[in-house]
Design a protein around this motif. Structure first.
Motif, mmCIF file in Angstrom:
data_model
loop_
_atom_site.group_PDB
_atom_site.id
_atom_site.type_symbol
_atom_site.label_atom_id
_atom_site.label_comp_id
_atom_site.label_asym_id
_atom_site.label_seq_id
_atom_site.Cartn_x
_atom_site.Cartn_y
_atom_site.Cartn_z
ATOM 1 N N ASP A 243 -9.034 2.482 6.000
ATOM 2 C CA ASP A 243 -7.747 3.159 6.189
ATOM 3 C C ASP A 243 -7.161 3.645 4.871
ATOM 4 N N LEU A 244 -7.261 2.790 3.838
ATOM 5 C CA LEU A 244 -6.566 3.061 2.585
ATOM 6 C C LEU A 244 -7.421 3.797 1.558
ATOM 7 N N PRO B 198 -2.770 8.810 -9.655
ATOM 8 C CA PRO B 198 -4.165 8.372 -9.547
ATOM 9 C C PRO B 198 -4.837 8.232 -10.907
ATOM 10 N N GLN C 137 -8.511 6.578 -7.923
ATOM 11 C CA GLN C 137 -8.104 5.214 -7.571
ATOM 12 C C GLN C 137 -6.661 4.958 -7.989
ATOM 13 N N ARG C 138 -5.979 4.195 -7.146
ATOM 14 C CA ARG C 138 -4.579 3.883 -7.415
ATOM 15 C C ARG C 138 -4.308 2.378 -7.490
ATOM 16 N N ALA D 251 0.437 3.878 -3.033
ATOM 17 C CA ALA D 251 0.008 5.247 -2.719
ATOM 18 C C ALA D 251 0.845 6.295 -3.445
ATOM 19 N N ARG D 252 2.025 5.900 -3.929
ATOM 20 C CA ARG D 252 2.894 6.843 -4.639
ATOM 21 C C ARG D 252 2.594 6.907 -6.136
ATOM 22 N N ALA E 198 0.834 -1.205 0.000
ATOM 23 C CA ALA E 198 0.000 0.000 0.000
ATOM 24 C C ALA E 198 0.867 1.253 0.000
ATOM 25 N N GLU E 199 1.976 1.190 0.733
ATOM 26 C CA GLU E 199 2.894 2.331 0.766
ATOM 27 C C GLU E 199 3.401 2.660 -0.634
ATOM 28 N N GLN F 168 -8.404 6.829 1.536
ATOM 29 C CA GLN F 168 -7.866 8.157 1.237
ATOM 30 C C GLN F 168 -6.713 8.108 0.236
ATOM 31 N N HIS F 169 -6.127 6.929 0.076
ATOM 32 C CA HIS F 169 -5.035 6.763 -0.882
ATOM 33 C C HIS F 169 -5.507 6.140 -2.196
ATOM 34 N N ILE G 174 -6.953 3.150 -2.597
ATOM 35 C CA ILE G 174 -6.647 1.720 -2.646
ATOM 36 C C ILE G 174 -7.824 0.925 -2.093
#
Length: 249
Positions: free
Chosen positions: A172-173, A128, A133-134, A124-125, A120-121, A175-176, A178
């Motif tokens: 949790d994810l 988008p 969505q990533r 997130a980079r 996920a880390e 916002q990124h 995912i």
């Protein structure tokens, strides 16, 4: 989300569910990086690169994820690695081996979380796509998470943890960009199951309401691909079991 021309990480990729998933994603155009403890005898599949990695090792997972991200964009992660040797809490040999219980949880639950978090880390980079969505992460639980049988205390605990992880991870994810979903398979015709013999496999298949057969690894892989491509599936645990509900034994 499209599967074509993105990087994907699949754990437990040398056999069974993981191998079928790696093959299916590669067939759809993904650059797949298959993680497993021993890749020496891994079947060669176009589009799949095998990386030796232990899902319980932060350093090894981080290195594998970084390698996949370099070939990226990394947008797909599928957790298939898992173990599960049956043992009763109190058996003929005494109390359940506590170290074995910890090992099952370490691989099946903590290993899943380790891959999820470190991937996920990296995801997130990425840039988008539509609706910010990533990427998507698919974990593997089991129907034993809901109806664990006698001797499945360790396995059911670990897989129940994966189910419990699904919704908070998705929240949790979010916002990124995912998504996180989980598949809970029933009885799948994997190489491990083949060691039980034909009569045992027929007996297991007879217990499935419909269709009265064992699931195929390719069906799990097809479901994973569907989850990846269905942008509105998030925070869900999907049973793939032919309406099977496990008996106590």
């Amino acid at each position: 989300m499209q599967i074509d021309n993105v990087a994907a990480v699949v754990t437990g990729a040398t056999s069974g569910l993981g191998n079928a998933t790696a093959a299916a994603l590669a067939a759809k155009g993904a650059r797949v990086f298959g993680l497993d403890l021993d890749i020496a005898t891994a079947p060669q599949i176009d589009g799949v690169t095998y990386l030796e990695a232990d899902v319980t090792s932060e350093d090894q997972v981080r290195a594998a994820v970084a390698h996949a991200a370099e070939q990226g964009p990394l947008r797909i992660v599928v957790n298939c690695a898992g173990i599960g040797t049956p043992a009763r809490i109190l058996g003929k040999a005494g109390v359940h081996d506590l170290a074995h219980y910890a090992k099952v949880v370490q691989v099946n639950l903590i290993g899943t979380f380790t891959v999820l978090a470190l991937a996920a880390e990296a995801i997130a980079r990425t840039e988008p796509l539509d609706h910010a969505q990533r990427g998507v992460i698919v974990n593997t639980a089991s129907v034993a998470a809901f109806e664990g049988q006698i001797g499945q205390a360790a396995y059911s605990s670990s897989k129940g943890g994966v189910v419990g992880l699904t919704l908070p991870a998705a929240r949790d994810l979010a916002q990124h960009g995912i998504r996180v979903n989980t598949v809970a398979p029933g009885i799948v015709d994997t190489p491990m199951l083949a060691t039980l013999g034909e009569e045992v496999r027929k007996s297991l298949a007879a217990g499935v309401p419909f269709p009265k057969r064992l699931a195929r690894p390719s069906e799990y892989a097809d479901l994973v691909a569907f989850i990846v491509e269905h942008d509105y599936l998030n925070g869900e645990t999907i049973r793939m079991d032919g309406a099977l509900r496990l008996a106590p034994r």
